[in-house]
Design a protein around this motif. Structure first.
Motif, PDB file in Angstrom:
ATOM      1  N   MET A   1      22.276 -56.949 -56.742  1.00 33.99           N
ATOM      2  CA  MET A   1      21.893 -58.077 -57.590  1.00 33.99           C
ATOM      3  C   MET A   1      21.140 -57.575 -58.817  1.00 33.99           C
ATOM      4  SD  MET A   1      19.435 -61.292 -56.606  1.00 33.99           S
ATOM      5  CE  MET A   1      18.790 -62.361 -57.884  1.00 33.99           C
ATOM      6  N   ASN A   2      21.480 -58.110 -59.965  1.00 35.85           N
ATOM      7  CA  ASN A   2      20.780 -57.769 -61.194  1.00 35.85           C
ATOM      8  C   ASN A   2      19.364 -58.339 -61.141  1.00 35.85           C
ATOM      9  OD1 ASN A   2      19.879 -57.659 -63.934  1.00 35.85           O
ATOM     10  ND2 ASN A   2      22.014 -57.505 -64.585  1.00 35.85           N
ATOM     11  N   THR A   3      18.368 -57.481 -61.391  1.00 37.61           N
ATOM     12  CA  THR A   3      16.980 -57.942 -61.319  1.00 37.61           C
ATOM     13  C   THR A   3      16.475 -58.500 -62.638  1.00 37.61           C
ATOM     14  OG1 THR A   3      16.215 -55.698 -61.805  1.00 37.61           O
ATOM     15  CG2 THR A   3      16.406 -56.319 -59.483  1.00 37.61           C
ATOM     16  N   ASN A   4      17.332 -58.537 -63.667  1.00 36.58           N
ATOM     17  CA  ASN A   4      16.961 -59.120 -64.951  1.00 36.58           C
ATOM     18  C   ASN A   4      16.969 -60.629 -64.818  1.00 36.58           C
ATOM     19  OD1 ASN A   4      16.845 -60.079 -67.592  1.00 36.58           O
ATOM     20  ND2 ASN A   4      18.088 -58.396 -68.408  1.00 36.58           N
ATOM     21  N   THR A   5      15.793 -61.240 -64.817  1.00 40.57           N
ATOM     22  CA  THR A   5      15.711 -62.679 -64.564  1.00 40.57           C
ATOM     23  C   THR A   5      16.176 -63.511 -65.746  1.00 40.57           C
ATOM     24  OG1 THR A   5      13.390 -62.663 -65.255  1.00 40.57           O
ATOM     25  CG2 THR A   5      13.844 -62.431 -62.894  1.00 40.57           C
ATOM     26  N   THR A   6      16.183 -62.920 -66.940  1.00 41.84           N
ATOM     27  CA  THR A   6      16.644 -63.682 -68.105  1.00 41.84           C
ATOM     28  C   THR A   6      18.148 -63.600 -68.271  1.00 41.84           C
ATOM     29  OG1 THR A   6      16.206 -61.779 -69.552  1.00 41.84           O
ATOM     30  CG2 THR A   6      14.447 -63.415 -69.297  1.00 41.84           C
ATOM     31  N   SER A   7      18.745 -62.497 -67.821  1.00 45.08           N
ATOM     32  CA  SER A   7      20.203 -62.334 -67.892  1.00 45.08           C
ATOM     33  C   SER A   7      20.713 -61.818 -66.548  1.00 45.08           C
ATOM     34  CB  SER A   7      20.581 -61.367 -69.015  1.00 45.08           C
ATOM     35  OG  SER A   7      20.123 -61.823 -70.268  1.00 45.08           O
ATOM     36  N   PRO A   8      20.653 -62.642 -65.512  1.00 45.71           N
ATOM     37  CA  PRO A   8      20.954 -62.159 -64.163  1.00 45.71           C
ATOM     38  C   PRO A   8      22.409 -61.752 -63.946  1.00 45.71           C
ATOM     39  CG  PRO A   8      20.669 -64.540 -64.167  1.00 45.71           C
ATOM     40  CD  PRO A   8      20.234 -64.061 -65.522  1.00 45.71           C
ATOM     41  N   LEU A   9      23.322 -62.173 -64.839  1.00 40.31           N
ATOM     42  CA  LEU A   9      24.723 -61.778 -64.707  1.00 40.31           C
ATOM     43  C   LEU A   9      25.118 -60.739 -65.752  1.00 40.31           C
ATOM     44  CD1 LEU A   9      26.513 -65.193 -63.955  1.00 40.31           C
ATOM     45  CD2 LEU A   9      25.546 -63.534 -62.358  1.00 40.31           C
ATOM     46  N   GLN A  10      24.132 -60.099 -66.357  1.00 34.45           N
ATOM     47  CA  GLN A  10      24.403 -59.096 -67.385  1.00 34.45           C
ATOM     48  C   GLN A  10      25.355 -58.028 -66.856  1.00 34.45           C
ATOM     49  OE1 GLN A  10      22.929 -59.279 -70.556  1.00 34.45           O
ATOM     50  NE2 GLN A  10      24.454 -57.736 -71.084  1.00 34.45           N
ATOM     51  N   GLY A  11      26.412 -57.753 -67.622  1.00 32.78           N
ATOM     52  CA  GLY A  11      27.366 -56.723 -67.244  1.00 32.78           C
ATOM     53  C   GLY A  11      28.483 -57.202 -66.350  1.00 32.78           C
ATOM     54  N   GLN A  12      28.412 -58.434 -65.875  1.00 38.82           N
ATOM     55  CA  GLN A  12      29.457 -58.947 -64.998  1.00 38.82           C
ATOM     56  C   GLN A  12      30.538 -59.672 -65.800  1.00 38.82           C
ATOM     57  OE1 GLN A  12      28.614 -60.654 -61.179  1.00 38.82           O
ATOM     58  NE2 GLN A  12      26.489 -59.985 -61.204  1.00 38.82           N
ATOM     59  N   VAL A  13      31.721 -59.736 -65.210  1.00 38.07           N
ATOM     60  CA  VAL A  13      32.850 -60.451 -65.793  1.00 38.07           C
ATOM     61  C   VAL A  13      33.229 -61.597 -64.860  1.00 38.07           C
ATOM     62  CG1 VAL A  13      35.283 -60.344 -66.454  1.00 38.07           C
ATOM     63  CG2 VAL A  13      33.747 -58.448 -67.016  1.00 38.07           C
ATOM     64  N   ALA A  14      33.346 -62.781 -65.430  1.00 38.00           N
ATOM     65  CA  ALA A  14      33.716 -63.969 -64.654  1.00 38.00           C
ATOM     66  C   ALA A  14      34.971 -64.597 -65.252  1.00 38.00           C
ATOM     67  CB  ALA A  14      32.572 -64.985 -64.656  1.00 38.00           C
ATOM     68  N   ALA A  34      23.748 -66.494 -68.948  1.00 38.16           N
ATOM     69  CA  ALA A  34      23.143 -65.573 -67.978  1.00 38.16           C
ATOM     70  C   ALA A  34      23.572 -64.131 -68.203  1.00 38.16           C
ATOM     71  CB  ALA A  34      23.498 -66.005 -66.556  1.00 38.16           C
ATOM     72  N   GLY A  35      24.350 -63.886 -69.276  1.00 38.41           N
ATOM     73  CA  GLY A  35      24.687 -62.523 -69.648  1.00 38.41           C
ATOM     74  C   GLY A  35      26.086 -62.060 -69.333  1.00 38.41           C
ATOM     75  N   ALA A  36      26.904 -62.886 -68.690  1.00 36.82           N
ATOM     76  CA  ALA A  36      28.251 -62.470 -68.313  1.00 36.82           C
ATOM     77  C   ALA A  36      29.227 -62.602 -69.477  1.00 36.82           C
ATOM     78  CB  ALA A  36      28.747 -63.298 -67.133  1.00 36.82           C
ATOM     79  N   ARG A  37      30.285 -61.799 -69.416  1.00 39.41           N
ATOM     80  CA  ARG A  37      31.484 -62.087 -70.210  1.00 39.41           C
ATOM     81  C   ARG A  37      32.336 -63.014 -69.367  1.00 39.41           C
ATOM     82  NH1 ARG A  37      34.916 -57.215 -71.721  1.00 39.41           N
ATOM     83  NH2 ARG A  37      33.977 -56.332 -69.840  1.00 39.41           N
ATOM     84  N   PHE A 224      22.889 -70.659 -59.466  1.00 32.62           N
ATOM     85  CA  PHE A 224      21.984 -70.374 -58.348  1.00 32.62           C
ATOM     86  C   PHE A 224      22.732 -69.643 -57.232  1.00 32.62           C
ATOM     87  CE2 PHE A 224      20.309 -71.646 -54.174  1.00 32.62           C
ATOM     88  CZ  PHE A 224      18.988 -71.226 -54.275  1.00 32.62           C
ATOM     89  N   MET A 225      23.931 -70.109 -56.903  1.00 31.53           N
ATOM     90  CA  MET A 225      24.708 -69.473 -55.842  1.00 31.53           C
ATOM     91  C   MET A 225      25.040 -68.027 -56.183  1.00 31.53           C
ATOM     92  SD  MET A 225      27.269 -72.701 -55.096  1.00 31.53           S
ATOM     93  CE  MET A 225      28.221 -71.958 -53.767  1.00 31.53           C
ATOM     94  N   LEU A 226      25.380 -67.787 -57.440  1.00 31.89           N
ATOM     95  CA  LEU A 226      25.801 -66.455 -57.867  1.00 31.89           C
ATOM     96  C   LEU A 226      24.655 -65.459 -57.940  1.00 31.89           C
ATOM     97  CD1 LEU A 226      28.262 -67.397 -60.761  1.00 31.89           C
ATOM     98  CD2 LEU A 226      28.867 -66.564 -58.471  1.00 31.89           C
ATOM     99  N   THR A 227      23.449 -65.945 -58.065  1.00 32.99           N
ATOM    100  CA  THR A 227      22.316 -65.048 -58.300  1.00 32.99           C
ATOM    101  C   THR A 227      21.437 -64.849 -57.073  1.00 32.99           C
ATOM    102  OG1 THR A 227      21.090 -66.927 -59.244  1.00 32.99           O
ATOM    103  CG2 THR A 227      22.243 -65.488 -60.779  1.00 32.99           C
ATOM    104  N   ARG A 228      21.919 -65.238 -55.905  1.00 32.12           N
ATOM    105  CA  ARG A 228      21.183 -64.928 -54.671  1.00 32.12           C
ATOM    106  C   ARG A 228      21.373 -63.447 -54.342  1.00 32.12           C
ATOM    107  NH1 ARG A 228      17.691 -67.474 -55.426  1.00 32.12           N
ATOM    108  NH2 ARG A 228      18.777 -67.743 -57.407  1.00 32.12           N
ATOM    109  N   PRO A 229      20.446 -62.864 -53.566  1.00 29.16           N
ATOM    110  CA  PRO A 229      20.630 -61.484 -53.111  1.00 29.16           C
ATOM    111  C   PRO A 229      21.957 -61.338 -52.373  1.00 29.16           C
ATOM    112  CG  PRO A 229      18.409 -62.258 -52.608  1.00 29.16           C
ATOM    113  CD  PRO A 229      19.175 -63.450 -53.090  1.00 29.16           C
TER     114      PRO A 229
END
Length: 246
Positions: A1-14, A34-37, A224-229
């Protein structure tokens, strides 16, 4: 899990289907923020262009008619061509058929069941090998409160969501060993174009009571679902307006 709370999906592709409007657009917006592409998948090219222009360079348009079997089968390949990989898949595209069954158009029933059930199954089937190979992934399906309650004014639509609820929960149990989480979001009535097919009196009643959700509220729960541990799966979230009376 990304620990960046401002961009928790940084680097992910959806990738999000039915992404040009409603819940799909709200979900795509939340993931971009949240930082995703995010690859926005929809058959409405003009609406898709407007959505991606609004969301900026992290939003990538993919014009695809999921009801065309040949186009549907190219989903993953075209996402990979655009973005290189896929971490999150939100199967959101759907149709609505409400009212008395005796008044329903059989062609409309076929089209709705194809998109709400068959396409979801085929899309998930399409993306799973890529996620299994990588040993990680998230799949979220837009279901409905109707998957949990036999809504009397929408027997066809509710049946499609009951089928999808079973699909989500059975596939989840097959693939969690591969590091893949599968869950569904089951909102009550949301202010989207699908409500145009609601019985007029039911829609007016809901509006008067304030018993409708905003698409952005659903998107917040998706995020919320995507950013759980990774050790936690939110299997299904049922959300409804506080004033909604079954």
């Amino acid at each position: 899990m990304n620990t960046n709370t401002t961009s928790p999906l940084q680097g992910q592709v959806a990738a999000v289907t039915g992404a040009a409007s409603g819940i799909g657009l709200a979900s795509a917006r939340a993931m971009v923020e949240a930082g995703a592409r995010v690859v926005l998948v929809d058959r409405d090219e003009a609406a898709l262009g407007r959505a991606c222009a609004e969301l900026g360079p992290q939003a990538l348009p993919l014009v695809l008619d999921l009801l065309d079997a040949k186009q549907c089968a190219t989903l993953l390949a075209r996402v990979l061509a655009l973005a290189g990989r896929l971490d999150v898949f939100h199967a959101n595209a759907g149709l609505y058929v409400g009212g008395d069954l005796v008044d329903s158009d059989p062609d409309a029933i076929d089209r709705m069941l194809n998109l709400n059930v068959n396409v979801v199954m085929k899309n998930v089937h399409n993306v799973l090998p890529h996620m299994i190979e990588r040993g990680v992934g998230d799949i979220i399906v837009t279901s409905s409160l109707a998957a949990h309650f036999p809504t009397p004014w929408e027997p066809v639509y509710a049946s499609s969501k009951w089928a999808i609820n079973c699909f989500v929960q059975t596939v989840r149990r097959q693939v969690f060993k591969h590091g893949i989480r599968v869950g569904s979001i089951s909102p009550g009535p949301v202010i989207t174009s699908l409500l145009a097919d609601w019985p007029a009196e039911k829609l007016e009643e809901a509006k008067a009571k304030g018993s409708l959700l905003e698409a952005s509220e659903v998107a917040n729960v998706v995020l919320f679902m995507l950013t759980r541990p990774r050790g936690m799966t939110i299997r299904d979230v049922v959300m409804m307006p506080t004033q909604f009376d079954l």
